[in-house]
Design a protein around this motif. Structure first.
Motif, PDB file in Angstrom:
ATOM      1  N   THR A 148      75.334  51.056  77.325  1.00  0.00           N
ATOM      2  CA  THR A 148      75.939  52.106  78.154  1.00  0.00           C
ATOM      3  C   THR A 148      76.097  53.408  77.378  1.00  0.00           C
ATOM      4  O   THR A 148      76.018  54.489  77.962  1.00  0.00           O
ATOM      5  CB  THR A 148      77.302  51.650  78.709  1.00  0.00           C
ATOM      6  OG1 THR A 148      78.159  51.248  77.618  1.00  0.00           O
ATOM      7  CG2 THR A 148      77.133  50.485  79.669  1.00  0.00           C
ATOM      8  N   ALA A 153      72.785  51.910  82.643  1.00  0.00           N
ATOM      9  CA  ALA A 153      73.846  51.410  83.524  1.00  0.00           C
ATOM     10  C   ALA A 153      74.133  49.943  83.225  1.00  0.00           C
ATOM     11  O   ALA A 153      73.215  49.153  82.984  1.00  0.00           O
ATOM     12  CB  ALA A 153      73.445  51.576  84.981  1.00  0.00           C
ATOM     13  N   GLU A 155      74.986  47.733  85.255  1.00  0.00           N
ATOM     14  CA  GLU A 155      74.320  46.965  86.306  1.00  0.00           C
ATOM     15  C   GLU A 155      72.886  46.605  85.904  1.00  0.00           C
ATOM     16  O   GLU A 155      72.425  45.485  86.131  1.00  0.00           O
ATOM     17  CB  GLU A 155      74.294  47.771  87.602  1.00  0.00           C
ATOM     18  CG  GLU A 155      73.576  47.088  88.753  1.00  0.00           C
ATOM     19  CD  GLU A 155      73.515  47.957  90.001  1.00  0.00           C
ATOM     20  OE1 GLU A 155      73.368  47.407  91.104  1.00  0.00           O
ATOM     21  OE2 GLU A 155      73.617  49.199  89.862  1.00  0.00           O
ATOM     22  N   GLU A 197      84.622  48.578  84.080  1.00  0.00           N
ATOM     23  CA  GLU A 197      83.277  48.816  84.605  1.00  0.00           C
ATOM     24  C   GLU A 197      82.591  47.509  85.007  1.00  0.00           C
ATOM     25  O   GLU A 197      81.754  47.481  85.918  1.00  0.00           O
ATOM     26  CB  GLU A 197      82.435  49.537  83.548  1.00  0.00           C
ATOM     27  CG  GLU A 197      81.098  50.031  84.049  1.00  0.00           C
ATOM     28  CD  GLU A 197      80.321  50.794  82.991  1.00  0.00           C
ATOM     29  OE1 GLU A 197      79.155  51.157  83.263  1.00  0.00           O
ATOM     30  OE2 GLU A 197      80.876  51.037  81.885  1.00  0.00           O
TER      31      GLU A 197
END
Length: 380
Positions: A148, A153, A155, A197
């Motif tokens: 990150t 990301a 994800e 997050e």
């Protein structure tokens, strides 16, 4: 049993891996393949030195670059870039003398990981190794902050790894779990931000962990973020007692309240700590080749694994960062067996300890116990 036969025994017995950093399984050829796909160079960048120790490190890295034929770019301020032009050069750079040299090359590889497919390919390559080495269950670490901070990301990282783990179950029958590991040289605030997050992806995680350079970054530094994980019924583990003192293991137990200790070699320096670990039946995830490569032990025949077993500690064997430390789980078992003269029953016990220390369901553990016991009995 002859040496040859016990090596065959190691290679054939069904195994569980509990200490594996997925970024640490990044082989040089795959680093370059992904770098080329993403049109990136593979390089180490070192800023201008601020002290004599950093100056020495830059001089050593510069000499290594010259020795292997890598491109060396020197800044007027003393900073350098080492640009690798082939997998062969990078492979030669996978030789290092200390933790910081290892981390320099580790992050050079990590930097080429950009897309979900990159993380998928990295993970699937590791699972193929697992299949070849009779690993039936694996619980892998990944370092979210290392990605990150590069603008990748979370994800992207989690989905790529998770998709490969799902496919590995279908293709190879390997069950698995994913552990999100915080970088301890960063702040707890940064770890807390990462925890927040990660909330949409908690169903893809079995635990959180703590890794990176240990000295100066005690487990107690991360008390609050680990409490958050426990309150969400997420398992917690932590690297402790590799280069750090026994006190770090105490903190992992009493402050972080870990379910498993990663490494834990230096527990042997504290008799009360050994007694506590034995009483708690606390699993220790030992990584012999890593220990030797990073000079936690200077010679493999001085490795404390056999002593740990004799003391009743729940020691286990794993590969840590296998692309960098010279071998996957079988090579770790083989190296420590040959150095310490471990018996077939020792190997059997180490494998059973790993099953017991895993985060599988009790039903899964029982099934693996049965399979391993059947293998052990069949080769009597």
């Amino acid at each position: 049993m002859t040496t040859t036969n016990i090596i065959d025994y190691i290679r054939g017995i069904p195994k569980v891996e509990l200490h594996l950093h997925i970024e640490g399984s990044f082989e040089p050829e795959r680093v370059f393949k992904i770098a080329q796909r993403n049109q990136l160079t593979v390089k180490i960048e070192k800023p201008a030195p601020q002290n004599s120790e950093e100056t020495t490190a830059i001089q050593k890295l510069s000499q290594k670059a010259r020795d292997i034929g890598a491109e060396l770019i020197q800044g007027d301020d003393g900073s350098i870039q080492v640009v690798f032009e082939s997998a062969e050069q990078l492979s030669q750079a996978y030789h290092f003398d200390n933790l910081q040299e290892f981390l320099d090359i580790y992050y050079a590889g990590m930097n080429v990981l950009q897309s979900e497919q990159d993380f998928y390919d990295l993970t699937m390559a590791y699972l193929e190794r697992c299949h070849a080495q009779n690993v039936l269950h694996t619980e892998i670490f990944f370092d979210p902050q290392g990605h990150t901070c590069r603008g990748i990301a979370l994800e992207t990282v989690i989905n790529g790894i998770s998709r490969a783990l799902d496919d590995g179950k279908q293709k190879f029958g390997i069950s698995s779990g994913l552990i999100m590991s915080y970088l301890r040289h960063l702040s707890e605030e940064d770890a807390i931000n990462t925890w927040h997050e990660a909330q949409p992806y908690l169903d893809k995680l079995i635990g959180v962990g703590l890794d990176s350079a240990e000295l100066g970054h005690p487990p107690s530094k991360f008390k609050n973020v680990f409490a958050m994980a426990r309150s969400a019924n997420i398992k917690v583990v932590a690297h402790a007692g590799e280069e750090g003192p026994p006190e770090y293991i105490w903190q992992a137990l009493d402050v972080l309240k870990v379910d498993r200790v990663d490494h834990g070699n230096r527990s042997l320096e504290d008799d009360a700590l050994v007694n506590r670990l034995v009483s708690d039946e606390m699993t220790l995830t030992i990584c012999p080749l890593s220990n030797n490569k990073l000079q936690v032990v200077t010679e493999m025949n001085a490795h404390p694994l056999k002593i740990m077993l004799n003391l009743g500690l729940k020691a286990t064997v794993h590969s840590d960062d296998p692309a960098y430390f010279g071998g996957y789980i079988n090579e770790n078992f083989e190296a420590v067996q040959q150095a310490l003269g471990l018996s077939r029953n020792d190997i059997y016990r180490l494998v059973l300890n790993a099953i017991d220390g895993s985060f599988m369901t009790e039903k899964q553990k029982m099934a693996l116990h049965t399979k391993v016991a059947a293998y052990h009995k069949a080769v009597l």
